[in-house]
Write a protein that holds these residues in place. Structure first.
Motif, PDB file in Angstrom:
ATOM      1  N   ILE B 292      15.296 -22.576 -22.461  1.00 35.14           N
ATOM      2  CA  ILE B 292      15.092 -21.655 -21.334  1.00 35.14           C
ATOM      3  C   ILE B 292      14.920 -20.249 -21.894  1.00 35.14           C
ATOM      4  O   ILE B 292      15.667 -19.820 -22.774  1.00 35.14           O
ATOM      5  N   LEU B 293      13.934 -19.559 -21.369  1.00 35.90           N
ATOM      6  CA  LEU B 293      13.691 -18.177 -21.801  1.00 35.90           C
ATOM      7  C   LEU B 293      13.551 -17.329 -20.547  1.00 35.90           C
ATOM      8  O   LEU B 293      12.796 -17.663 -19.640  1.00 35.90           O
ATOM      9  N   GLN B 294      14.346 -16.255 -20.477  1.00 35.03           N
ATOM     10  CA  GLN B 294      14.233 -15.384 -19.308  1.00 35.03           C
ATOM     11  C   GLN B 294      13.871 -14.000 -19.810  1.00 35.03           C
ATOM     12  O   GLN B 294      14.559 -13.444 -20.668  1.00 35.03           O
ATOM     13  N   SER B 295      12.822 -13.447 -19.267  1.00 34.14           N
ATOM     14  CA  SER B 295      12.360 -12.146 -19.755  1.00 34.14           C
ATOM     15  C   SER B 295      13.266 -11.033 -19.233  1.00 34.14           C
ATOM     16  O   SER B 295      13.972 -11.209 -18.244  1.00 34.14           O
ATOM     17  N   VAL B 296      13.232  -9.939 -19.899  1.00 28.98           N
ATOM     18  CA  VAL B 296      13.906  -8.747 -19.397  1.00 28.98           C
ATOM     19  C   VAL B 296      13.163  -8.318 -18.135  1.00 28.98           C
ATOM     20  O   VAL B 296      11.951  -8.441 -18.033  1.00 28.98           O
ATOM     21  N   GLY B 297      13.939  -7.845 -17.110  1.00 29.18           N
ATOM     22  CA  GLY B 297      13.306  -7.461 -15.844  1.00 29.18           C
ATOM     23  C   GLY B 297      12.312  -6.308 -15.988  1.00 29.18           C
ATOM     24  O   GLY B 297      12.396  -5.488 -16.906  1.00 29.18           O
ATOM     25  N   ARG B 298      11.349  -6.262 -15.094  1.00 24.28           N
ATOM     26  CA  ARG B 298      10.297  -5.239 -15.151  1.00 24.28           C
ATOM     27  C   ARG B 298       9.727  -5.130 -13.738  1.00 24.28           C
ATOM     28  O   ARG B 298       9.384  -6.156 -13.144  1.00 24.28           O
ATOM     29  N   ASN B 299       9.645  -3.946 -13.171  1.00 19.83           N
ATOM     30  CA  ASN B 299       9.170  -3.753 -11.797  1.00 19.83           C
ATOM     31  C   ASN B 299       9.965  -4.614 -10.801  1.00 19.83           C
ATOM     32  O   ASN B 299       9.389  -5.209  -9.890  1.00 19.83           O
ATOM     33  N   ASN B 300      11.268  -4.703 -11.037  1.00 17.19           N
ATOM     34  CA  ASN B 300      12.122  -5.526 -10.183  1.00 17.19           C
ATOM     35  C   ASN B 300      11.734  -7.010 -10.149  1.00 17.19           C
ATOM     36  O   ASN B 300      12.076  -7.722  -9.223  1.00 17.19           O
ATOM     37  N   THR B 301      10.990  -7.467 -11.131  1.00 17.13           N
ATOM     38  CA  THR B 301      10.719  -8.914 -11.215  1.00 17.13           C
ATOM     39  C   THR B 301      11.011  -9.394 -12.638  1.00 17.13           C
ATOM     40  O   THR B 301      11.109  -8.601 -13.573  1.00 17.13           O
ATOM     41  N   LYS B 302      11.135 -10.691 -12.758  1.00 21.66           N
ATOM     42  CA  LYS B 302      11.394 -11.328 -14.045  1.00 21.66           C
ATOM     43  C   LYS B 302      10.446 -12.493 -14.235  1.00 21.66           C
ATOM     44  O   LYS B 302       9.897 -13.027 -13.261  1.00 21.66           O
ATOM     45  N   ASP B 303      10.294 -12.944 -15.477  1.00 26.22           N
ATOM     46  CA  ASP B 303       9.575 -14.194 -15.756  1.00 26.22           C
ATOM     47  C   ASP B 303      10.592 -15.174 -16.329  1.00 26.22           C
ATOM     48  O   ASP B 303      11.427 -14.808 -17.164  1.00 26.22           O
ATOM     49  N   ILE B 304      10.526 -16.390 -15.859  1.00 26.30           N
ATOM     50  CA  ILE B 304      11.410 -17.431 -16.400  1.00 26.30           C
ATOM     51  C   ILE B 304      10.547 -18.576 -16.915  1.00 26.30           C
ATOM     52  O   ILE B 304       9.651 -19.055 -16.201  1.00 26.30           O
ATOM     53  N   ALA B 305      10.787 -18.975 -18.139  1.00 24.14           N
ATOM     54  CA  ALA B 305      10.033 -20.103 -18.702  1.00 24.14           C
ATOM     55  C   ALA B 305      11.037 -21.115 -19.252  1.00 24.14           C
ATOM     56  O   ALA B 305      12.125 -20.735 -19.710  1.00 24.14           O
ATOM     57  N   PHE B 306      10.681 -22.364 -19.171  1.00 28.75           N
ATOM     58  CA  PHE B 306      11.575 -23.399 -19.701  1.00 28.75           C
ATOM     59  C   PHE B 306      10.747 -24.640 -20.020  1.00 28.75           C
ATOM     60  O   PHE B 306       9.589 -24.757 -19.608  1.00 28.75           O
ATOM     61  N   THR B 307      11.359 -25.559 -20.751  1.00 31.58           N
ATOM     62  CA  THR B 307      10.635 -26.786 -21.093  1.00 31.58           C
ATOM     63  C   THR B 307      11.290 -27.992 -20.430  1.00 31.58           C
ATOM     64  O   THR B 307      12.504 -28.013 -20.202  1.00 31.58           O
ATOM     65  N   VAL B 308      10.449 -28.972 -20.120  1.00 33.60           N
ATOM     66  CA  VAL B 308      10.906 -30.249 -19.546  1.00 33.60           C
ATOM     67  C   VAL B 308      10.130 -31.367 -20.246  1.00 33.60           C
ATOM     68  O   VAL B 308       9.096 -31.101 -20.870  1.00 33.60           O
ATOM     69  N   PRO B 309      10.586 -32.599 -20.154  1.00 32.26           N
ATOM     70  CA  PRO B 309       9.796 -33.709 -20.701  1.00 32.26           C
ATOM     71  C   PRO B 309       8.466 -33.798 -19.960  1.00 32.26           C
ATOM     72  O   PRO B 309       8.408 -33.491 -18.764  1.00 32.26           O
ATOM     73  N   GLN B 310       7.418 -34.220 -20.642  1.00 34.16           N
ATOM     74  CA  GLN B 310       6.094 -34.278 -20.014  1.00 34.16           C
ATOM     75  C   GLN B 310       6.083 -35.107 -18.743  1.00 34.16           C
ATOM     76  O   GLN B 310       5.395 -34.786 -17.787  1.00 34.16           O
ATOM     77  N   SER B 311       6.871 -36.183 -18.724  1.00 30.26           N
ATOM     78  CA  SER B 311       6.862 -37.072 -17.563  1.00 30.26           C
ATOM     79  C   SER B 311       7.442 -36.403 -16.322  1.00 30.26           C
ATOM     80  O   SER B 311       7.279 -36.889 -15.221  1.00 30.26           O
ATOM     81  N   GLN B 312       8.148 -35.266 -16.511  1.00 32.89           N
ATOM     82  CA  GLN B 312       8.789 -34.654 -15.348  1.00 32.89           C
ATOM     83  C   GLN B 312       8.119 -33.353 -14.896  1.00 32.89           C
ATOM     84  O   GLN B 312       8.588 -32.719 -13.959  1.00 32.89           O
ATOM     85  N   VAL B 313       7.029 -32.987 -15.549  1.00 26.73           N
ATOM     86  CA  VAL B 313       6.376 -31.715 -15.216  1.00 26.73           C
ATOM     87  C   VAL B 313       5.981 -31.677 -13.744  1.00 26.73           C
ATOM     88  O   VAL B 313       6.288 -30.733 -13.011  1.00 26.73           O
ATOM     89  N   LYS B 314       5.277 -32.719 -13.313  1.00 28.89           N
ATOM     90  CA  LYS B 314       4.721 -32.735 -11.967  1.00 28.89           C
ATOM     91  C   LYS B 314       5.835 -32.631 -10.922  1.00 28.89           C
ATOM     92  O   LYS B 314       5.787 -31.819 -10.002  1.00 28.89           O
ATOM     93  N   GLN B 315       6.860 -33.464 -11.151  1.00 30.95           N
ATOM     94  CA  GLN B 315       7.991 -33.482 -10.222  1.00 30.95           C
ATOM     95  C   GLN B 315       8.659 -32.107 -10.175  1.00 30.95           C
ATOM     96  O   GLN B 315       9.005 -31.604  -9.101  1.00 30.95           O
TER      97      GLN B 315
END
Lengths: 401, 401
Positions: B292-315
């Motif tokens: 999990i990667l959470q960006s430092v806030g900017r303009n009162n918003t944030k970006d959150i990125a994370f990884t999941v198994p390929q089979s669970q992306v859609k879900q």
């Protein structure tokens, strides 16, 4: 609510299409308001394939491990059939032999059922489930998997029908009933509507292998109504029961058995106890002796001839050569090119003309009779194997033509 | 007398020749004076063949019936292996999961072992028999056959070793141990003599699938000494244990995992509880979130990125679209062309230079790092999938070259 036990053999569940066909028969019976227990064998060639695998690794493997191996076959077929029934929307559960409560003796590969603990079966039926049971297998008192040997699945089905007091036990097969002769060989062969247990036993023994003897014996003992019918055609089959309608025909069928060999002991001393000494020895060797013929004595010697299964000829002859009585005989010969042709029918003992009619048919066909054996419901003749099919046809037309 | 548990997978018993090879390993161990319990999986493609049969009949079959079907696979392999051992003249008995005392919960197709009643196992070992046990299977409290799911046979073996206090549990496979990288792809990959449970767990998770996590977790919990070794070459393998010799190298291996996808949520409102709201929802959907990667806030918003198994992306993406918090995000994107490359080694947390060394290797190879995740014994980076093999080689040479 009445319980119907249905049994399907290996060819009836050999592939997905056949399994779906069986699932339809089963679910139709269930939807008609019956409780249903289904007993199935392993799929088509599964058992042969497993035996081949075993033989490749160890042809002398213990029977205990062979049973473990073979029991996997029915495990596959019950699961697949249960899946097909699930797909048709009916509640179902598959049970292995031991889960269905089959307790056997420890005679691996030919175990006898000692009892069935019906607790699980009853519980599942109470939940309104169709119960699919693995035939042919059980568990011994050491918790080891056992198999019932030849005809085992028929026996499993009849045993459940007996233990659960089922209304009837339907044996589905690839023929649609019991015929007066093999319908593939005798064009005029007729399907029987009903037949008694004893008649069925004689026909099974005589090579008309529709049902295995063990299952018929058990059905007779516990008075289970059997029906033999086709899994492919939805037509009435043949009912096997204690007594049949009086208007039924006297003779139920003509059967041929090629698995027979004649052993002749020529010129044994004519003294008391000879038959006893010979046949008690063979019994001790577990050799099944069938027709016995003993000649009238001549020059203080006798000739004794009898039949055994082909697989036991060698063993029988070897054994006899060590028999002090037989050692004084002038020769022992054996002939495997013979066949036994029989007619079966309860009540024939009160109709003396039956035997004569059979012999007349054979005489008309110019077939020589080597030996004759009669019982209350059967007349068998031993003839040359090359004449056997002709003999069956001739006798069949005489009685049914 | 010490007990050794040996486990052989499907490829090790795929045909008669391989089964005889396994029987030789087992009987050699027995003849050297050890008690031996052998756990085997179903032969080669048996499980796949059975699944195909099931799908042909009913793709939506119940898990209960699927377990009944699949359990036949190990039944066949234990019987065949027992026959091969019989042939080599050693006393042997095969046991199904339930006969060996495996009691599981009722979570069909992914059942957990609740306990092992070791009575029968002990009794057979006391008789000096080699005991061949069907892996992957057990019985639930309703007396129904259950299967343990992926890696089940490894787990069965470790569970027996734990319950019987075995000296060690040997996992035989088609590689001869655990390597510092995939030896088929990285020429300089070295076999490890020893590795800790934790390191093995990280390597398994990271795609170096030699042992399944469940079995390693269980081995760690009950302190079972594991050894991974080859069923084809008689050479020492890799030992998995609590602590390893201090002179062992710091880094145990470099692993690659392509079964990973990155989901990015761009521009979520920067307010407390956002991560909680997102990841508790995904946890509720049983989606495995990894880095999990959470960006430092900017303009009162944030970006959150994370990884999941390929089979669970859609879900995961579908679920997130209904999440009130995420609805205010400016976009959700996902990328399946990524790969996770990791180095594993207990003690690296006290060696700050390790991470830098890994990053340097990637920099030298001109590979861009998208995300980074570290734990006490692992450093993982997310990179473009097309760079993955090159990254593994570069990092491997840096540490082992």
């Amino acid at each position: 609510m009445s319980l119907i036990v249905q049994k399907f053999g290996g060819t009836s569940v050999k592939d997905a299409e056949r399994i779906q066909n069986v699932a339809r028969i089963v679910t139709d019976t269930y939807k008609a308001g019956n409780d249903v227990v289904v007993v199935v064998s392993a799929q088509g060639d599964t058992t042969d394939d497993l035996i081949e695998k075993a033989n490749e690794i160890n042809p002398d493997a213990s029977k205990r491990e062979r049973d473990m191996l073979l029991a996997a076959g029915e495990q596959i077929s019950i699961a697949l059939l249960a899946m097909a029934i699930e797909k048709m929307g009916c509640p179902v559960v598959s049970l292995l032999g031991w889960q269905a409560g089959f307790l056997t003796d420890s005679n691996h590969s030919a175990a006898r059922i000692k009892r069935i603990d019906t607790g699980r079966l009853t519980k599942e039926l109470d939940k309104k489930k169709i119960v699919v049971v693995a035939g042919f297998q059980g568990l011994n008192r050491f918790d080891d998997v056992s198999t019932l040997g030849r005809g085992g699945s028929d026996t499993s089905a009849v045993a459940i029908a007996a233990a659960m007091h089922a209304k009837c036990c339907q044996i589905y097969t690839d023929v649609d009933g019991v015929y007066t002769a093999d319908p593939r060989k005798v064009p005029g062969a007729k399907k029987l509507e009903e037949i008694t247990y004893d008649e069925m036993l004689e026909l099974a023994t005589l090579g008309a292998q529709v049902l295995h003897n063990r299952s018929v014996e058990m059905a007779k003992k516990y008075n289970v109504d059997l029906e033999v019918l086709s899994s492919l055609e939805r037509v009435p089959g043949t009912k096997v029961k204690e007594a049949v309608k009086v208007e039924q025909m006297l003779i139920k069928g003509v059967a041929k058995d090629n698995d027979v060999a004649r052993i002749s002991i020529i010129g044994v001393p004519d003294e008391p106890g000879i038959a006893f000494k010979i046949f008690s020895q063979l019994a001790g060797e577990k050799i099944n002796v069938d027709i016995i013929l003993q000649s009238v004595g001549r020059n203080n010697t006798k000739d004794i001839a009898f039949t055994v299964p082909q697989s036991q000829v060698k063993q029988a002859v070897e054994a006899l050569k060590t028999n002090p009585t037989v050692m004084h005989a002038s020769s022992i010969t054996h002939d495997e090119t013979v066949s036994k042709v029989s007619i079966v029918g309860a009540g024939m003992e009160t109709h003396p003309g039956v035997a004569a009619k059979m012999f007349e048919a054979l005489f008309d066909a110019n077939i020589n009779i080597q030996m004759i054996s009669t019982s209350e419901i059967k007349i068998s003749v031993l003839i040359a194997q090359e004449d056997a099919d002709r003999a069956v046809s001739a006798v069949h037309s005489k009685f049914f033509g």
